[in-house]
Every structure is written in structure tokens, then in C-alpha cells.
Scaffold this motif. Structure first.
Motif, mmCIF file in Angstrom:
data_model
loop_
_atom_site.group_PDB
_atom_site.id
_atom_site.type_symbol
_atom_site.label_atom_id
_atom_site.label_comp_id
_atom_site.label_asym_id
_atom_site.label_seq_id
_atom_site.Cartn_x
_atom_site.Cartn_y
_atom_site.Cartn_z
ATOM 1 N N SER A 96 43.243 38.771 49.669
ATOM 2 C CA SER A 96 41.796 38.205 50.056
ATOM 3 C C SER A 96 41.620 36.620 50.334
ATOM 4 O O SER A 96 40.776 36.264 51.063
ATOM 5 C CB SER A 96 40.729 38.590 49.104
ATOM 6 N N ASP A 97 42.565 35.956 49.957
ATOM 7 C CA ASP A 97 42.608 34.452 50.024
ATOM 8 C C ASP A 97 43.143 34.259 51.331
ATOM 9 O O ASP A 97 44.347 34.318 51.374
ATOM 10 C CB ASP A 97 43.242 33.892 48.754
ATOM 11 N N ARG B 141 39.677 42.259 51.113
ATOM 12 C CA ARG B 141 39.703 42.809 49.809
ATOM 13 C C ARG B 141 40.050 44.512 49.920
ATOM 14 O O ARG B 141 40.082 44.958 50.782
ATOM 15 C CB ARG B 141 38.298 42.645 49.213
ATOM 16 N N ARG C 113 51.479 43.000 41.467
ATOM 17 C CA ARG C 113 51.883 42.206 39.953
ATOM 18 C C ARG C 113 50.613 41.472 40.137
ATOM 19 O O ARG C 113 50.068 40.768 41.071
ATOM 20 C CB ARG C 113 53.384 41.464 40.554
ATOM 21 N N PHE D 150 47.489 42.040 39.473
ATOM 22 C CA PHE D 150 46.565 42.373 40.537
ATOM 23 C C PHE D 150 45.141 42.318 39.430
ATOM 24 O O PHE D 150 44.223 41.994 39.757
ATOM 25 C CB PHE D 150 46.714 43.266 41.270
#
Ligand SMILES: C[S@@+](CC[C@H](N)C(=O)[O-])C[C@H]1O[C@@H](n2cnc3c(N)ncnc32)[C@H](O)[C@@H]1O
Length: 219
Positions: A114-115, A139, A154, A156
Motif C-alpha cells: 500500500s505504501d 491495499r 512476513r 503483515f
């Protein structure tokens, strides 16, 4: 969705953890070629360069990146089902484990992150190494159903939340491979109502307190 079944827990393998890991040690442990190690080195050099302006990973992990990031991610390759063609890596961050698996495997890796800044970094590594990988800057909640062979993640989300978010992307034979910490057994008791029937944990090769959690579903 069918009734929840109690996951079966088995523990296999012993940890091959060693201190001060070199690229050569990681090469042996992952059983990969020198060419693959060279690609990892290019990836880590880019990570170090970008980390000066974008917060991609915890700074303290840069000095132990071969162990903490490359080995930690690459150990998942041994649990991929034969003929695995598509992997969905969720919350990829700087590409762990998605980019590492893309470097190692003949499979298309879809990374969901999302970043925006992190996705620009992922795209840069993909271009530089000419990888068969796709970045989705969104997302997971808004990603159209992907139904891959394997889903990886990992750091998350807690297991219950992760399974709820990943359920729309799972077909009956999709395998989940999650890098988890020591609380994995506790998290397994909090799984949502989903037909997952077998949970197998493997000690991490890179983290004495870590686990690889493999989840397969009822058919
Ligand atoms: C703790 S970081 C872990 C990154 C990487 N997997 C690792 O282990 O180095 C979690 C990442 O998931 C991303 N993320 C969190 N929630 C997300 C969501 N719902 N969909 C997609 N990405 C998400 C965050 O932006 C962040 O980069």
C-alpha cells in the motif's frame, strides 16, 4: 465456508542457524547459484542506497541483511509446491519475501504493497534485475481476486486478520506460507472460521525465535 477444524501441528527439521552469515553461507543454505547470489547483492546494494531517503527496513537490519532478509525470505522456496507458477506476496514492503522468491524462482510473483514509495523501490529492483514480478500499489482489501498457487507474507498481520484478508484470493489448493514469530501457536487458536485443515510449522533457518507456518486447506 465450512466449519473450522482444529489445525494439526507438526514440527519438522532442525535450525541451521549460524552467527555472522556471509553470502557464501547463505548460498549453501539456500542451495542457489553464484548468479543468484550476485542478484541478491545488487538488490541489497539498492536497498542500502534507497534506505538513505526512504524508510524501507529497520536500519539495524541492514548489517545483517543476508541473514535477516535474504535467508529469512529465501527459505520459503523449499516449501513451494512443485510446479508453482504464481505467488502473491502481501504487504511486501521492501520485497521480503516476494522479491527474494522472484529472484530464486521460475514463477510470477505479485507483490501487494500500500505504501507508494516502497512500490517505486520494488519496481526499480524488478527493472534492474529483469524479474518476472508485478507490483500492485494498493491495499489487499481492494485487490481483485488473484487465486495464486501460493500466498506469502512476513510481518503483515496477525494470523486471524491475515486469513480474513487473504480468503478472497484463495482457491482450495492455494498454500499459505507465512513467516511468523514465537507466538504462532497462540495465533493458530485464534483462526477465523475458514476451512484450513493442516498447519505445519518449521523452525526458521534465519531466526532462532522464528517459524515458517505452512497452511493448507480442506478440499
Ligand atoms: C511490517 S511491514 C513488512 C514488510 C515486509 N513484508 C518485510 O517483512 O520486510 C508491513 C508492510 O505491509 C504493508 N501493508 C500493511 N497493510 C497492508 C494492506 N492492507 N495491504 C497492502 N499492504 C499493506 C505496509 O505498508 C508495510 O510495508
Amino acid at each position: 465456508m465450512t466449519a473450522k477444524k482444529t489445525p494439526k501441528m507438526t514440527s519438522e527439521m532442525t535450525s541451521e542457524m549460524t552467527p555472522e552469515m556471509t553470502p557464501e553461507t547463505v548460498q549453501d543454505m539456500l542451495n542457489v547459484s553464484r548468479e543468484t547470489i550476485d542478484k541478491f547483492a545488487i538488490y541489497l546494494a539498492l536497498l542500502e542506497k534507497w534506505q538513505k531517503s526512504v524508510n524501507l527496513v529497520a536500519r539495524a537490519t541492514l548489517d545483517i541483511a543476508w541473514q535477516r532478509h535474504i535467508l529469512d525470505s529465501g527459505q520459503l522456496a523449499r516449501y513451494l509446491p512443485a510446479g508453482c507458477k504464481t505467488i502473491l506476496d502481501v504487504g511486501s514492503g521492501a520485497g521480503f519475501p516476494g522479491l527474494v522468491l522472484s529472484i530464486m524462482q521460475d514463477a510470477t510473483v505479485h507483490m501487494v504493497e500500500s505504501d507508494h514509495k516502497k512500490t517505486v523501490f520494488l519496481q526499480t529492483v524488478i527493472r534492474k534485475l529483469d524479474l518476472s514480478a508485478v507490483v500492485h500499489n494498493e491495499r489487499i482489501e481492494s485487490l481483485p481476486a488473484m487465486v495464486p498457487d501460493v500466498i506469502t507474507a512476513r510481518a503483515f498481520a496477525p494470523l486471524g486478520k491475515a486469513i480474513t484478508l487473504l480468503a478472497p484470493h484463495m482457491r482450495p489448493d492455494t498454500v499459505l506460507l507465512l513467516l511468523k514469530g514465537r507466538n504462532v501457536e497462540e495465533e493458530l487458536t485464534e483462526m477465523p472460521d475458514y476451512p484450513i485443515m493442516a498447519a505445519v510449522t518449521y523452525p526458521s533457518l534465519s531466526d532462532p525465535e522464528g517459524m515458517v507456518l505452512q497452511l493448507t486447506q480442506d478440499h
